[in-house]
Design a protein around this motif. Structure first.
Motif, mmCIF file in Angstrom:
data_model
loop_
_atom_site.group_PDB
_atom_site.id
_atom_site.type_symbol
_atom_site.label_atom_id
_atom_site.label_comp_id
_atom_site.label_asym_id
_atom_site.label_seq_id
_atom_site.Cartn_x
_atom_site.Cartn_y
_atom_site.Cartn_z
ATOM 1 N N VAL A 44 0.839 -1.201 0.000
ATOM 2 C CA VAL A 44 0.000 0.000 0.000
ATOM 3 C C VAL A 44 0.877 1.256 0.000
ATOM 4 C CG1 VAL A 44 -1.690 1.308 1.345
ATOM 5 C CG2 VAL A 44 -1.955 -1.145 1.061
ATOM 6 N N ALA A 45 1.943 1.239 0.764
ATOM 7 C CA ALA A 45 2.864 2.383 0.784
ATOM 8 C C ALA A 45 3.478 2.597 -0.597
ATOM 9 C CB ALA A 45 3.956 2.172 1.825
ATOM 10 N N SER A 46 3.848 1.528 -1.259
ATOM 11 C CA SER A 46 4.399 1.633 -2.616
ATOM 12 C C SER A 46 3.378 2.222 -3.585
ATOM 13 C CB SER A 46 4.855 0.266 -3.115
ATOM 14 O OG SER A 46 5.859 -0.255 -2.289
ATOM 15 N N TYR A 47 2.129 1.788 -3.442
ATOM 16 C CA TYR A 47 1.061 2.329 -4.295
ATOM 17 C C TYR A 47 0.897 3.837 -4.071
ATOM 18 C CZ TYR A 47 -3.592 3.630 -5.793
ATOM 19 O OH TYR A 47 -4.646 4.293 -6.366
ATOM 20 N N PHE A 48 0.801 4.248 -2.805
ATOM 21 C CA PHE A 48 0.627 5.665 -2.523
ATOM 22 C C PHE A 48 1.841 6.481 -2.959
ATOM 23 C CE2 PHE A 48 -2.708 4.520 0.736
ATOM 24 C CZ PHE A 48 -3.739 5.133 0.039
ATOM 25 N N ARG A 78 1.859 9.649 -5.550
ATOM 26 C CA ARG A 78 2.400 10.888 -4.956
ATOM 27 C C ARG A 78 1.569 11.366 -3.760
ATOM 28 N NH1 ARG A 78 7.016 10.525 -5.350
ATOM 29 N NH2 ARG A 78 7.300 12.666 -4.721
ATOM 30 N N ASP A 79 0.922 10.434 -3.076
ATOM 31 C CA ASP A 79 0.241 10.728 -1.820
ATOM 32 C C ASP A 79 1.234 10.386 -0.706
ATOM 33 O OD1 ASP A 79 -1.346 10.984 0.416
ATOM 34 O OD2 ASP A 79 -2.973 9.730 -0.339
ATOM 35 N N LEU A 80 2.111 11.334 -0.426
ATOM 36 C CA LEU A 80 3.251 11.068 0.442
ATOM 37 C C LEU A 80 2.852 10.837 1.900
ATOM 38 C CD1 LEU A 80 5.745 13.643 -1.079
ATOM 39 C CD2 LEU A 80 5.614 11.190 -1.492
ATOM 40 N N ARG A 81 1.859 11.539 2.366
ATOM 41 C CA ARG A 81 1.442 11.359 3.761
ATOM 42 C C ARG A 81 0.888 9.954 3.987
ATOM 43 N NH1 ARG A 81 -1.299 16.502 6.343
ATOM 44 N NH2 ARG A 81 -0.181 15.723 8.141
ATOM 45 N N SER A 82 0.084 9.461 3.065
ATOM 46 C CA SER A 82 -0.439 8.099 3.195
ATOM 47 C C SER A 82 0.678 7.061 3.045
ATOM 48 C CB SER A 82 -1.525 7.841 2.149
ATOM 49 O OG SER A 82 -2.622 8.691 2.368
ATOM 50 N N ALA A 83 1.615 7.336 2.142
ATOM 51 C CA ALA A 83 2.747 6.422 1.964
ATOM 52 C C ALA A 83 3.575 6.329 3.238
ATOM 53 C CB ALA A 83 3.618 6.889 0.796
ATOM 54 N N ILE A 84 3.795 7.453 3.894
ATOM 55 C CA ILE A 84 4.553 7.456 5.145
ATOM 56 C C ILE A 84 3.809 6.672 6.220
ATOM 57 C CG2 ILE A 84 5.321 8.934 7.047
ATOM 58 C CD1 ILE A 84 6.057 11.019 4.929
ATOM 59 N N TYR A 85 2.512 6.882 6.313
ATOM 60 C CA TYR A 85 1.714 6.176 7.317
ATOM 61 C C TYR A 85 1.860 4.665 7.158
ATOM 62 C CZ TYR A 85 -2.234 4.178 9.753
ATOM 63 O OH TYR A 85 -3.010 3.389 10.553
ATOM 64 N N HIS A 86 1.699 4.173 5.942
ATOM 65 C CA HIS A 86 1.742 2.726 5.724
ATOM 66 C C HIS A 86 3.172 2.190 5.793
ATOM 67 C CE1 HIS A 86 -2.471 1.959 5.067
ATOM 68 N NE2 HIS A 86 -2.522 3.091 4.391
ATOM 69 N N ALA A 87 4.134 2.975 5.384
ATOM 70 C CA ALA A 87 5.533 2.538 5.515
ATOM 71 C C ALA A 87 5.912 2.407 6.981
ATOM 72 C CB ALA A 87 6.455 3.514 4.800
ATOM 73 N N ARG A 88 5.374 3.278 7.815
ATOM 74 C CA ARG A 88 5.632 3.191 9.254
ATOM 75 C C ARG A 88 5.019 1.912 9.833
ATOM 76 N NH1 ARG A 88 2.774 7.491 11.616
ATOM 77 N NH2 ARG A 88 4.266 8.861 10.609
ATOM 78 N N GLN A 89 3.888 1.463 9.281
ATOM 79 C CA GLN A 89 3.212 0.277 9.778
ATOM 80 C C GLN A 89 3.902 -1.026 9.359
ATOM 81 O OE1 GLN A 89 0.676 0.631 11.924
ATOM 82 N NE2 GLN A 89 0.982 2.827 11.658
ATOM 83 N N CYS A 90 4.602 -0.998 8.229
ATOM 84 C CA CYS A 90 5.311 -2.210 7.818
ATOM 85 C C CYS A 90 6.626 -2.297 8.584
ATOM 86 C CB CYS A 90 5.522 -2.250 6.302
ATOM 87 S SG CYS A 90 6.866 -1.265 5.665
ATOM 88 N N LYS A 91 7.217 -3.429 8.593
ATOM 89 C CA LYS A 91 8.404 -3.650 9.423
ATOM 90 C C LYS A 91 9.715 -3.331 8.704
ATOM 91 C CE LYS A 91 5.709 -4.977 12.627
ATOM 92 N NZ LYS A 91 5.210 -3.919 13.470
ATOM 93 N N GLU A 92 9.633 -2.783 7.517
ATOM 94 C CA GLU A 92 10.819 -2.428 6.739
ATOM 95 C C GLU A 92 11.265 -1.010 7.105
ATOM 96 O OE1 GLU A 92 12.342 -4.502 4.621
ATOM 97 O OE2 GLU A 92 10.862 -6.072 4.984
ATOM 98 N N ARG A 93 12.117 -0.885 8.099
ATOM 99 C CA ARG A 93 12.509 0.433 8.607
ATOM 100 C C ARG A 93 13.287 1.240 7.567
ATOM 101 N NH1 ARG A 93 9.266 2.122 11.891
ATOM 102 N NH2 ARG A 93 10.722 3.537 12.837
ATOM 103 N N LEU A 94 14.140 0.589 6.792
ATOM 104 C CA LEU A 94 14.904 1.305 5.767
ATOM 105 C C LEU A 94 13.961 1.902 4.722
ATOM 106 C CD1 LEU A 94 17.717 2.080 4.798
ATOM 107 C CD2 LEU A 94 17.791 -0.075 3.548
#
Length: 116
Positions: free
Chosen positions: A34-38, A42-58
């Motif tokens: 989902v973060a990759s999709y956002f 170019r929906d950066l705020r949503s991408a950040i939210y979902h990237a924070r939820q996944c366990k891939e910190r990098l």
């Protein structure tokens, strides 16, 4: 029109059901997708939210740095401040570019006491 909202209890129920049936690793993969999709949208705020939820910190910190760079160019200083507000000192030490973005955003938005 074309808008609906889930009740928070339904959200919690569905999340627990998903976790029970597929496990936390599967949920983490979904957040990554989902973060990759956002990010593509170019929906950066949503991408950040979902990237924070996944366990891939990098992955999370890369999206965060890219978003801060984009927002700084656009003058969206509040987005930078909001996104970096919850990071710990250790996370800032491991990603010094984020400290720079935070200092610039706080300084240019005249929050000098917070920048100190």
């Amino acid at each position: 029109p074309d808008w609906y909202r889930y009740h928070p209890l339904l959200k919690d129920f569905l999340l627990k059901r998903l976790e029970t049936e597929f496990g936390q690793a599967h949920i983490s993969k979904l957040h990554y997708k989902v973060a990759s999709y956002f990010l593509k949208e170019r929906d950066l705020r949503s991408a950040i939210y979902h990237a924070r939820q996944c366990k891939e910190r990098l992955f999370y910190f890369q999206i965060l740095e890219d978003a801060c760079s984009e927002w700084f160019k656009l003058g969206e200083l509040e987005f930078i401040i909001d996104s970096l507000n919850n990071l710990s000192v250790e996370e800032f030490h491991s990603h010094p570019r984020l400290v720079t973005y935070q200092l610039y955003a706080l300084s240019f938005s005249r929050r000098f006491n917070q920048a100190a």
